[in-house]
Design a protein around this motif. Structure first.
Motif, PDB file in Angstrom:
ATOM      1  N   VAL A1462       0.654  -1.196   0.131  1.00 51.83           N
ATOM      2  CA  VAL A1462       0.099   0.202   0.431  1.00 51.83           C
ATOM      3  C   VAL A1462       0.889   1.710  -0.768  1.00 51.83           C
ATOM      4  CG1 VAL A1462      -1.568   1.306   1.233  1.00 51.83           C
ATOM      5  CG2 VAL A1462      -1.344  -1.078   1.345  1.00 51.83           C
ATOM      6  N   VAL A1463       0.552   2.025  -1.059  1.00 45.29           N
ATOM      7  CA  VAL A1463       1.236   3.470  -0.786  1.00 45.29           C
ATOM      8  C   VAL A1463      -0.238   4.714  -0.321  1.00 45.29           C
ATOM      9  CG1 VAL A1463       2.663   5.612  -1.823  1.00 45.29           C
ATOM     10  CG2 VAL A1463       3.126   2.362  -2.834  1.00 45.29           C
ATOM     11  N   THR A1464       0.379   5.080   0.720  1.00 40.94           N
ATOM     12  CA  THR A1464      -0.023   6.660   0.903  1.00 40.94           C
ATOM     13  C   THR A1464       0.181   7.664   0.421  1.00 40.94           C
ATOM     14  OG1 THR A1464      -0.610   5.266   2.711  1.00 40.94           O
ATOM     15  CG2 THR A1464      -1.888   6.932   2.319  1.00 40.94           C
ATOM     16  N   ALA A1470       5.181  13.568  -5.590  1.00 47.97           N
ATOM     17  CA  ALA A1470       5.124  12.532  -7.112  1.00 47.97           C
ATOM     18  C   ALA A1470       5.191  11.347  -6.433  1.00 47.97           C
ATOM     19  CB  ALA A1470       6.205  13.381  -7.498  1.00 47.97           C
ATOM     20  N   LEU A1471       5.282  10.234  -6.670  1.00 45.61           N
ATOM     21  CA  LEU A1471       4.849   9.516  -6.527  1.00 45.61           C
ATOM     22  C   LEU A1471       6.245   8.290  -7.269  1.00 45.61           C
ATOM     23  CD1 LEU A1471       4.388   6.468  -4.606  1.00 45.61           C
ATOM     24  CD2 LEU A1471       2.432   5.963  -7.135  1.00 45.61           C
ATOM     25  N   ASN A1472       7.636   7.346  -6.632  1.00 45.59           N
ATOM     26  CA  ASN A1472       8.465   6.497  -7.311  1.00 45.59           C
ATOM     27  C   ASN A1472       8.498   5.262  -6.947  1.00 45.59           C
ATOM     28  OD1 ASN A1472       9.539   8.558  -9.671  1.00 45.59           O
ATOM     29  ND2 ASN A1472       9.927  10.297  -7.167  1.00 45.59           N
ATOM     30  N   LEU A1473       8.190   4.513  -7.829  1.00 41.97           N
ATOM     31  CA  LEU A1473       8.523   3.351  -7.054  1.00 41.97           C
ATOM     32  C   LEU A1473       9.454   2.265  -8.277  1.00 41.97           C
ATOM     33  CD1 LEU A1473       4.637   2.156  -6.371  1.00 41.97           C
ATOM     34  CD2 LEU A1473       6.215   2.529  -5.092  1.00 41.97           C
ATOM     35  N   ALA A1520      -7.647  10.730  -8.467  1.00 35.52           N
ATOM     36  CA  ALA A1520      -7.833  10.268  -9.609  1.00 35.52           C
ATOM     37  C   ALA A1520      -6.903   8.817  -9.895  1.00 35.52           C
ATOM     38  CB  ALA A1520      -8.065  10.487 -10.993  1.00 35.52           C
ATOM     39  N   ASP A1521      -5.712   9.296  -8.836  1.00 41.18           N
ATOM     40  CA  ASP A1521      -4.581   8.006  -9.033  1.00 41.18           C
ATOM     41  C   ASP A1521      -4.617   6.494  -7.704  1.00 41.18           C
ATOM     42  OD1 ASP A1521      -3.912   9.854 -11.202  1.00 41.18           O
ATOM     43  OD2 ASP A1521      -3.018  10.704 -10.376  1.00 41.18           O
ATOM     44  N   SER A1522      -5.628   7.269  -7.201  1.00 41.58           N
ATOM     45  CA  SER A1522      -5.269   6.318  -6.598  1.00 41.58           C
ATOM     46  C   SER A1522      -6.667   4.874  -7.028  1.00 41.58           C
ATOM     47  CB  SER A1522      -7.116   6.631  -5.038  1.00 41.58           C
ATOM     48  OG  SER A1522      -6.171   7.945  -4.612  1.00 41.58           O
ATOM     49  N   GLY A1523      -6.425   3.856  -6.216  1.00 43.83           N
ATOM     50  CA  GLY A1523      -6.305   2.593  -6.779  1.00 43.83           C
ATOM     51  C   GLY A1523      -5.552   1.418  -7.511  1.00 43.83           C
ATOM     52  N   LYS A1524      -5.643   0.082  -7.168  1.00 40.76           N
ATOM     53  CA  LYS A1524      -5.110  -1.485  -7.134  1.00 40.76           C
ATOM     54  C   LYS A1524      -3.809  -1.355  -8.743  1.00 40.76           C
ATOM     55  CE  LYS A1524      -5.524  -5.548  -6.990  1.00 40.76           C
ATOM     56  NZ  LYS A1524      -6.396  -6.924  -6.614  1.00 40.76           N
ATOM     57  N   TYR A1525      -3.027  -1.183  -8.386  1.00 40.93           N
ATOM     58  CA  TYR A1525      -1.862  -1.169  -9.536  1.00 40.93           C
ATOM     59  C   TYR A1525      -1.532  -3.261  -9.165  1.00 40.93           C
ATOM     60  CZ  TYR A1525      -2.309   3.253 -10.228  1.00 40.93           C
ATOM     61  OH  TYR A1525      -3.023   4.928 -10.059  1.00 40.93           O
ATOM     62  N   GLY A1526      -0.953  -2.926 -10.942  1.00 40.69           N
ATOM     63  CA  GLY A1526      -0.224  -4.629 -10.978  1.00 40.69           C
ATOM     64  C   GLY A1526       0.885  -4.162 -11.491  1.00 40.69           C
ATOM     65  N   SER A1535       4.240 -16.726 -15.648  1.00 37.86           N
ATOM     66  CA  SER A1535       4.036 -15.625 -15.500  1.00 37.86           C
ATOM     67  C   SER A1535       3.682 -14.800 -14.183  1.00 37.86           C
ATOM     68  CB  SER A1535       3.092 -14.269 -16.142  1.00 37.86           C
ATOM     69  OG  SER A1535       2.113 -15.425 -15.461  1.00 37.86           O
ATOM     70  N   GLU A1536       3.543 -13.789 -13.343  1.00 35.29           N
ATOM     71  CA  GLU A1536       3.257 -13.565 -12.004  1.00 35.29           C
ATOM     72  C   GLU A1536       3.338 -11.859 -12.115  1.00 35.29           C
ATOM     73  OE1 GLU A1536       6.088 -12.411  -8.208  1.00 35.29           O
ATOM     74  OE2 GLU A1536       6.483 -15.080  -8.818  1.00 35.29           O
ATOM     75  N   THR A1537       2.454 -11.411 -10.752  1.00 33.04           N
ATOM     76  CA  THR A1537       2.050 -10.397 -11.081  1.00 33.04           C
ATOM     77  C   THR A1537       1.838  -9.784  -9.354  1.00 33.04           C
ATOM     78  OG1 THR A1537       0.334 -11.188 -12.288  1.00 33.04           O
ATOM     79  CG2 THR A1537       0.042  -9.169 -11.060  1.00 33.04           C
ATOM     80  N   SER A1538       2.667  -8.750  -9.235  1.00 37.82           N
ATOM     81  CA  SER A1538       2.615  -8.119  -7.779  1.00 37.82           C
ATOM     82  C   SER A1538       1.639  -7.220  -8.667  1.00 37.82           C
ATOM     83  CB  SER A1538       4.007  -7.377  -7.964  1.00 37.82           C
ATOM     84  OG  SER A1538       4.384  -7.003  -6.691  1.00 37.82           O
ATOM     85  N   ASP A1539       0.700  -6.325  -6.785  1.00 37.82           N
ATOM     86  CA  ASP A1539      -0.318  -5.842  -6.904  1.00 37.82           C
ATOM     87  C   ASP A1539       0.513  -5.180  -5.532  1.00 37.82           C
ATOM     88  OD1 ASP A1539      -1.787  -7.187  -9.070  1.00 37.82           O
ATOM     89  OD2 ASP A1539      -2.933  -8.417  -7.377  1.00 37.82           O
ATOM     90  N   PHE A1540       0.331  -3.517  -5.603  1.00 35.42           N
ATOM     91  CA  PHE A1540       0.568  -2.807  -4.922  1.00 35.42           C
ATOM     92  C   PHE A1540      -1.385  -1.695  -4.725  1.00 35.42           C
ATOM     93  CE2 PHE A1540       2.285  -0.860  -8.328  1.00 35.42           C
ATOM     94  CZ  PHE A1540       2.095   0.462  -8.532  1.00 35.42           C
ATOM     95  N   THR A1541      -1.340  -1.469  -3.925  1.00 34.47           N
ATOM     96  CA  THR A1541      -2.147  -0.218  -3.482  1.00 34.47           C
ATOM     97  C   THR A1541      -1.943   1.141  -3.502  1.00 34.47           C
ATOM     98  OG1 THR A1541      -4.188  -1.775  -3.020  1.00 34.47           O
ATOM     99  CG2 THR A1541      -4.613   0.481  -2.672  1.00 34.47           C
ATOM    100  N   VAL A1542      -2.566   2.236  -4.807  1.00 31.26           N
ATOM    101  CA  VAL A1542      -2.180   3.161  -3.975  1.00 31.26           C
ATOM    102  C   VAL A1542      -3.088   4.061  -3.783  1.00 31.26           C
ATOM    103  CG1 VAL A1542      -0.825   5.705  -5.555  1.00 31.26           C
ATOM    104  CG2 VAL A1542      -0.503   3.918  -5.988  1.00 31.26           C
TER     105      VAL A1542
END
Length: 1566
Positions: A1462-1464, A1470-1473, A1520-1526, A1535-1542
């Motif tokens: 989770v990223v708050t 600016a958000l950098n991952l 508007a950038d809030s949400g679930k990202y993968g 394959s593999e999916t890594s999820d995170f939430t903003v």
């Protein structure tokens, strides 16, 4: 049709009943086609028919039943003269009658038809003659008259005739009734004229008128014929129903010979016929036997002809030859049993001169002449051997009587006639008794003894005109009662009288009442064919006769009786013979089977049948039997009773009144006898009887005399004057005076009692008649008293007075005659005679003999003269003063104190002349003794005439008693000098005879008379001479005899020479025992010693003393003179529990006077503080106890025993090391005992390896209590134990899991409480530790599982699991028998409890058998697995699959890390991952937002650099950038999916939310 009331309620009707509605049914008279019979009312003209017609009538009558349920009557038209002629019309009527029979179903075998006339003349007719012979009319009941028109015969269906035959017979019967009827269809207005011509003319006229009447029937005639047809059909149906219920059992009876076959004697080449006639139902089958072998007619064509015709059976033997001489038997058998009759055929053969006139005249030789291979014998000698004696049995047991029959001369084809008798009456085979003849032995076997079987049994053997018999008594004791004290079973249950209404049963009262008087008897019945018994009387009856009612007519029954007293009911009697509930006349009619020609019973009455005649009163009414329980009436039927059968009503009236009461109100009586019950005892009655039929009830008979209800038969008075007299050693003859004025006496019961005992026993269980009886089975020497009582049907009398006491012993009688008189030597004027002693001495010693002689001149004997005035004691005598060359005959009589016995048989003729022969005469006085199953002793006296030179020896011959004279055989090849010989090698059970011949220098003389016959057998109770050496060393021979008589004596002999005057012997006899003592046994006493008992049946025994026996006896005598005490064990020492020392020995036996001296170092020691002594004389154990062994106790110990004359001793030496070892052991045991006074170890510390491969230290403790503590130590350091021991089982344990080298050391456990302590120590180091480790390793090796195969990504792994692993357990692997060399590709190891072998990158060379060996230090334990074939292929395939899967997993695209969950972030920031990505090949990277692809743009930058790093950048974050990202990474391996939430937040909104929260809190607080 209407029936009387008593026939409506019962399905069976009286035999003579006729219904009115059927009177005209069978009134069509017919004639036979061949001949006619003429009947006239005024004469007895009766013409016979042809033989064919006669047979036809006979067959018809034999099939028609005479049991007349409803009589088929026909109405007839009477004429003054009824003559029958053969005409056309009558012939036509005959045919129509046949058609009528078939058309109306006359096919049932049980059709009952009879012909009567319907109208009788009002005037009485002349008496018509009886057509039966006198003998047959005697069997008919009195005054029973059957009209000649109603001749009837019974047919019983279902036995032997077929249905087709029954149909034909019924029709034939109808066709022949023209012979038994009158011409009643003609007009009755014609009258007879005075002349014969006028009668014939009127008869012709009436015949024409009758024909016209038949052609012009009136309406009434047609109706009448229709009614007759219906009535006939009804009759057939009722008859069929009746026979369906008819019990046929009462018709069956066993075969019986009416005429038995007769013996014949014929010449060779002649024919002979044996005839016999047999009755029985079903018809018996007859089989012929020759010498007990069935005759096969087909095996010898033309030799035998067997015929059976009309009940007569014949066996014809053609052209007889000598082989046909035999015993022939005719055996008749049916379902009821089998019976035989015997006849002998003797075929004579010409031998020598023959009287031709006898041959031509057809004369035969008398039966007394026996045919032998050598010619003819004048007589037969019949002898009984191995005879049965007085026998005792018990009810329910089996018994066999038998004896061997010896017949001389023996003719094997000619068998004797053997017959058994009981009390003089012949015994017949039955289910209870079986007789057998084996050719030389006759036996009578009882399969189930009953008291009825008790009696005197005799066997009679007949051979031609000669016969002999032998008899002995059989006693049958009562069976044990099921209830103690209950009476014994009654006996001889017999049906006395039987009819339709009742059967009278009689029996005999038992001798034993169980100790209390018999109250009465219960009678039981059982219908034949069932096993259901029912009791006939509710209350016991005392009278031994009782009428049983409630029976079904025609059924057969058996009966039994039980006695009852106050204790209970006894056992039932033997069942009676079956008896049918039928009248005697009916039984005779049913039992008879006319074979040919017609023999039916027809009686002509005085009057013709009458319609509607009420019967007259019965006659001769009388009371035949009256008891307290019932009264039996009998009468004769009335003379006037009409045409039909009648029944009876019985009435009674109290004396003094005229109030008659009908007794049988419900069911009329059918027989002219009746039993009345329920009468008051002591009350007086009169009785009368009325007859009834369908016409009504007739007038009563005259009343009987006054009858008082009670037993008319009085109990007999007791017998008187009971006199016992001696008979034998075990029997007494009892005689008495018969009871006075005794009526219907059955017999007497005799009882005996030992004087002073007060206990009476029955001597017989079956009443005996007469006034004398022999009581057997008594004890010899005992004194008895006797009493007798009489018995009849009313009961048993009182006991007679007791007799005087008598001692049981044999009575003295005169001796029997001597026999076998022979001439031993002859001179010019004198002769020496010898003879054999009598068989029986009469119970007293024979005191002498008297000899008589007479001259025989020209074959004519003269007068007898006395040869000696004074009795001679020897069985030989020299008669002087005889005439030279004169022929003499002799007789000898024996004498004892009872008198002179009967003279012997006359000797053969001897000529008085000087003997000049050189050889010796015959030996004499042959005697047989010591008879055993395989040996006997034969003794004899030397011949009186020795010949010209002295006798030098003897030869003994023997043969079987039944053998011929040419079968003698010698027993000794060389002559023997002794006058005795022990014959050995005999066959048990065989009868032998012996003879002896003397020899001198001239040769062998003539043989002696025969000795025997004697059967080689050891009789029961035979005893032998026994040698004995007493305590003083005295040697003696002893003998005992239990069969001595008062006059018997013991006679000792040496080599069969009496030893009365021998100075070396001493004889002492007392009672039935005798002893011969040797004063100084030596070589002079060598010999055979025998003991004979006089006045017995040759009882003797012998004992041989040879050199070996003398040595043995002298050694035994020396031992007895100077005896020693035998010992079971010598002196020994043992240490007891407290350290005590026990010295002990055991003797074989000790008497109460035995003494022991205890010696130590040659000095006697005595009981005191140091020594304790004890002797157990019962067991022979001698003991001495010492509390402690000290140094001064070292030495020699001896026990000396003195027991009467016997002495003994035993010594034990305790010196040096032996003593020191014993002393140490005693001290150790003493310390052990002290230790055990407190808590101690019963079993010291030890180890055990459990199934889980753990080590368990354990010990067993004893004498502990609640306060006892146990402490464990290792290497002197206390071991803490989690649980406290409860000592419940006395076992203390310490468990060491996964034992290893670190657990080596010294273990100790200590028990302690206030009484003391004890400890136990266990060393587990060095060798002890190694031993334990090897056991642990062994257990671990045994726990190994089987090898299994497992595929991995690297290769193939073989593995096994163990409980746990130790380094001490050596593991070795081998492949195909070769040890494996471990490399990087092939490795072994242990992982936890798994032992494995890894084969990386397997190749085909790795196939084969793998063995894992676990070595525990001593033994190797192997586990094997086969890695080849399918197992290898499957393992390799799995390896390849796992290998590929490992490669794919290794190179699969994956996210290694860097992305948070989770990223708050604040809006506007600016958000950098950044995250790392790996994969080979380099994976493709894509992004998702809210599950939708996300593309890179200016606002959101997405970059993937160097194939390893992914960058996610948002320059200015907004809500508007809030949400679930993968982040999705993907290559070809996966394959593999890594999820995170903003989550984007706005600061102002957060501040407002923060301000509003306290206000809400305040509001709540308010």
């Amino acid at each position: 049709m209407s029936l009387p009331f008593y026939q409506k309620s019962h399905q069976h009707y009286d035999l003579s009943y006729r219904n009115k509605d059927l009177r005209t049914t069978m009134s069509h008279y017919q004639q036979e086609k061949k001949r006619s019979a003429i009947y006239t009312h005024g004469s007895t003209a009766y013409s016979s028919r042809s033989s064919a017609a006669h047979r036809q009538e006979s067959e018809a009558f034999s099939q028609v039943s005479a049991v007349s349920s409803q009589q088929q009557a026909a109405q007839a038209y009477s004429l003054g003269a009824s003559q029958f002629s053969r005409g056309t019309d009558v012939s036509r009527k005959t045919a129509s009658a046949y058609d009528y029979g078939y058309s109306h179903g006359l096919t049932d075998s049980s059709l009952l038809l009879e012909d009567y006339s319907a109208k009788l003349s009002p005037q009485p007719k002349r008496a018509k003659r009886n057509l039966l012979p006198g003998e047959e009319t005697e069997n008919l009941p009195g005054n029973y008259m059957v009209p000649i028109y109603s001749g009837r015969q019974v047919h019983i269906g279902g036995i032997r005739d077929t249905e087709e035959e029954r149909i034909k017979e019924a029709a034939a019967y109808i066709a022949q009734r023209t012979l038994l009827a009158s011409e009643e269809e003609l007009t009755a207005s014609k009258k007879s004229t005075a002349s014969k011509q006028s009668k014939i003319s009127k008869q012709a006229t009436s015949t024409l008128q009758r024909e016209e009447t038949f052609e012009k029937k009136s309406r009434s005639v047609a109706i009448r014929e229709k009614a007759e047809e219906l009535s006939l059909r009804k009759t057939l149906e009722d008859t069929q129903a009746y026979h369906g219920k008819l019990n046929e059992d009462h018709l069956l009876h066993a075969p019986e010979f009416i005429i038995k076959p007769r013996s014949h004697t014929v010449w060779e080449k002649e024919n002979v016929k044996l005839h016999c006639s047999v009755a029985g139902w079903p018809e018996p089958r007859v089989t012929w036997y020759k010498n007990q072998v069935p005759i096969n007619v087909h095996a010898n064509p033309g030799k035998y002809i067997v015929e059976s015709r009309y009940g007569m059976h014949t066996l014809e033997i053609s052209k007889c030859d000598f082989e046909d001489t035999a015993q022939y038997r005719a055996s008749a058998m049916n379902v009821q049993g089998e019976v035989s009759a015997y006849a002998s055929v003797v075929v004579k053969r010409y031998k020598g001169e023959l009287d031709e006139t006898r041959l031509h005249a057809g004369a035969s030789m008398p039966l007394s002449f026996a045919v032998t291979p050598y010619g003819y014998a004048s007589k037969f000698d019949i002898h009984f051997d191995d005879k049965f004696d007085v026998s005792f049995g018990r009810e329910g047991e089996t018994m066999s009587l038998g004896c061997r029959v010896v017949i001389t001369p023996e003719i094997k084809p000619f068998q004797p006639e053997v017959q058994w008798y009981r009390n003089g009456a012949p015994v017949s085979p039955s289910k209870w008794v079986n007789m057998n003849w084996s050719g030389d032995r006759a036996t009578l076997t009882f399969s189930h003894l009953n008291k009825e079987d008790e009696g005197l049994y005799a066997i009679r053997v007949r051979m031609g005109e000669y016969y002999e018999q032998y008899s002995a008594y059989v006693f049958v004791r009562d069976a044990d009662a099921e209830i103690e004290g209950a009476p014994a079973a009654p006996l001889d249950v017999v049906p006395l009288d039987a009819n339709k209404d009742y059967i009278i049963i009689s029996w005999k009262q038992p001798a034993v009442d169980g100790g209390s008087p018999i109250l009465g008897y219960f009678i039981d019945k059982c219908e034949v064919g069932t096993d259901s018994w029912s009791q006939c009387n509710d209350t016991p009856v005392k009278f031994a006769r009782f009428p049983v009612t409630g029976l079904i007519e025609g059924r057969s029954y058996i009966f039994r009786v039980r006695a009852v007293n106050k204790t209970g009911i006894g056992l039932p009697s033997r069942v009676s013979e079956p008896v049918a509930a039928l009248d005697a006349a009916e039984k005779a009619r049913l039992k008879s089977r006319p074979s040919a020609p017609w023999t039916g019973q027809i009686i002509v009455t005085e009057e013709e049948p009458t319609e509607g005649v009420i019967p007259g009163p019965p006659t001769d009414l009388s009371v035949t039997e009256a008891t307290r329980s019932y009264v039996v009436l009998s009468w004769k039927p009335p003379g006037q009773r009409g045409h039909e059968g009648i029944m009876y009503f019985v009435e009674k009236c109290d004396v003094g009144t005229e109030n008659w009461q009908r007794v049988n109100t419900e069911l009329p009586v059918k027989s002219p006898r009746f039993a009345l019950f329920d009468l008051v005892e002591g009350k007086s009655y009169r009785f009368r009887v009325r007859c009834s039929n369908s016409a009504g009830v007739g007038e009563p008979s005259e009343a009987t005399e006054v009858t008082i209800v009670g037993d008319k038969l009085d109990i007999p008075k007791p017998p008187g004057k009971i006199i016992p007299s001696r008979n034998t050693d075990t029997s007494v003859v009892v005689s008495w005076e018969e009871s006075k004025d005794a009526k219907e006496l059955v017999g007497y019961y005799i009882e005996s009692s030992v004087v002073g005992s007060g206990k009476w026993e029955p001597c017989n269980n079956n009443p005996v008649k007469g006034s004398r009886f022999t009581c057997h089975g008594l004890a010899t020497g005992q004194s008895y008293i006797f009493r007798v009582r009489a018995v009849n049907a009313a009961g048993l009398s009182e006991y007679s007075q007791d007799s005087e006491a008598i001692e049981v012993k044999a009575a003295i009688a005169a001796p029997s005659p001597p026999y076998d008189i022979t001439c031993l030597e002859s001179f010019r004027d004198s002769m020496v005679l010898g003879w054999k002693q009598p068989d029986t001495t009469g119970g007293a010693e024979i005191t002498g003999y008297y000899v008589n002689y007479r001259e025989v001149i020209g074959g004519v004997p003269g007068k007898w003269r006395e040869a000696n005035i004074k009795a001679v004691s020897d069985a030989a005598y020299k008669i002087d003063n005889l005439k030279e060359n004169t022929v003499y005959q002799f007789q000898v009589s024996a004498m004892n104190i009872a008198g002179l016995g009967a003279p012997s048989a006359v000797s053969e003729c001897f000529r008085c002349e000087e003997w000049t022969i050189a050889v010796p005469g015959p030996p004499h006085s042959l005697k047989l003794s010591e008879v055993r199953k395989s040996s006997l002793v034969l003794q004899w006296e030397p011949p009186v005439y020795s010949g010209r030179t002295p006798v030098t020896g003897y030869f003994v011959d023997l043969k079987e008693a039944s053998a011929k004279d040419d079968q003698w055989r010698g027993l000794n090849e060389a002559a023997i000098g002794n006058k005795y010989l022990r014959v050995r090698g005999l066959q048990e059970g065989v009868s032998y005879v012996f003879r002896v011949r003397a020899i001198n220098q001239a040769g062998v003389g003539k043989p002696s008379d025969l000795a025997g016959p004697v059967v080689a057998e050891t009789r029961p109770g035979t005893k032998e001479v026994v040698v004995n050496v007493d305590d003083d060393g005295v040697i003696s021979l002893n003998f005992e005899c239990d069969q001595m008589t008062p006059k018997s004596e013991f006679v000792w002999s040496k080599d069969y020479v009496p030893t009365e005057d021998s100075p070396r012997l001493e004889v002492e006899s007392k009672g039935n025992k005798t002893k011969m003592t040797f004063k100084d046994l030596g070589t002079d006493d060598l010999g055979l010693y025998s003991c004979d008992v006089t006045d017995t049946d040759g009882i003797a025994s012998s004992y041989l003393i040879d050199e070996e026996e003398i040595k043995r006896l002298l050694a035994l005598s020396q031992e007895h003179k100077f005896p020693t005490v035998p010992t079971k064990s010598e002196l020994a020492v043992e240490i007891l529990e407290k350290g005590q020392v026990r010295f002990w020995m055991q003797a074989e036996k000790l008497s109460g006077n035995a003494k022991v001296n205890y010696i130590f170092n040659e000095k006697e020691i005595f009981e005191g503080p140091k020594y304790k002594m004890h002797i157990d004389r019962n067991t022979g154990i001698i003991e001495m106890f010492m509390e402690k062994l000290q140094d001064e106790d070292e030495g020699t110990y001896t026990f000396q025993i003195q027991d009467g004359k016997a002495t003994g001793h035993s010594t034990l030496v305790l010196i040096g090391d032996v003593y020191k070892t014993l002393q140490k052991e005693a001290e150790f045991q003493r310390q052990e005992w002290i230790r055990k006074q407190g808590p101690h170890f019963a079993e010291y510390l030890s180890w055990e390896v459990t199934g889980e491969c753990n080590v368990l230290l354990k010990c067993k403790v004893a004498n502990i209590k609640k306060e006892t503590h146990i402490v464990w130590y290792k290497d002197e350091r206390e071991i803490s134990v989690d649980e406290k021991h409860d000592f419940k089982d006395g076992i203390c344990t310490l468990l060491i899991t996964e034992f290893s080298k670190k657990d080596a050391g010294f273990y100790e456990v200590i028990l302690k409480d206030d009484r003391g302590k004890d400890k136990s120590r266990l060393k587990l180091v060095d060798e002890a530790f190694q031993e334990l480790m090897m056991e642990v390793c062994r257990k671990i090796a045994l726990s190994a599982t089987d090898l299994k195969i497992q595929s991995t990504a690297e290769g193939i792994r073989l593995y096994s699991f163990v409980t746990y692993y130790l380094d001490d357990l050596k593991v070795n692997w081998s492949h195909n028998g070769t040890g494996i060399k471990y490399t990087d590709r092939v490795k072994t190891g242990v992982t936890g409890e798994q032992i494995w072998l890894q084969i990386n990158e397997p190749t085909p060379n790795d196939k084969g058998k793998y063995v894992m060996e676990l070595f525990d230090g001593k033994t190797g334990h192997q586990k094997t697995v086969d890695l080849s074939g399918q197992a290898f292929d499957e393992a390799v395939a799995e390896f390849q699959r796992l290998k590929q899967a490992a490669i794919a997993e290794k190179n699969r695209a994956r996210v290694l890390g860097g992305l948070p969950d989770v990223v708050t972030i604040q809006e506007g920031k600016a958000l950098n991952l950044t995250c790392n990505v790996w994969g080979d090949p380099t994976p493709e990277v894509s992004w998702l937002k809210n599950e939708k692809p996300l593309a890179s743009d200016d606002h959101c930058s997405l970059r993937f650099e160097a194939g390893k790093t992914a960058f996610f950048t948002i320059t200015g974050v907004s809500t508007a950038d809030s949400g679930k990202y993968g982040l999705v990474v993907k290559n070809k391996y996966g394959s593999e999916t890594s999820d995170f939430t903003v989550s984007v937040f706005i600061p102002e909104e957060e501040a407002r939310k923060g301000a509003s929260e306290p206000q809400k809190g305040n509001q709540k607080s308010k």
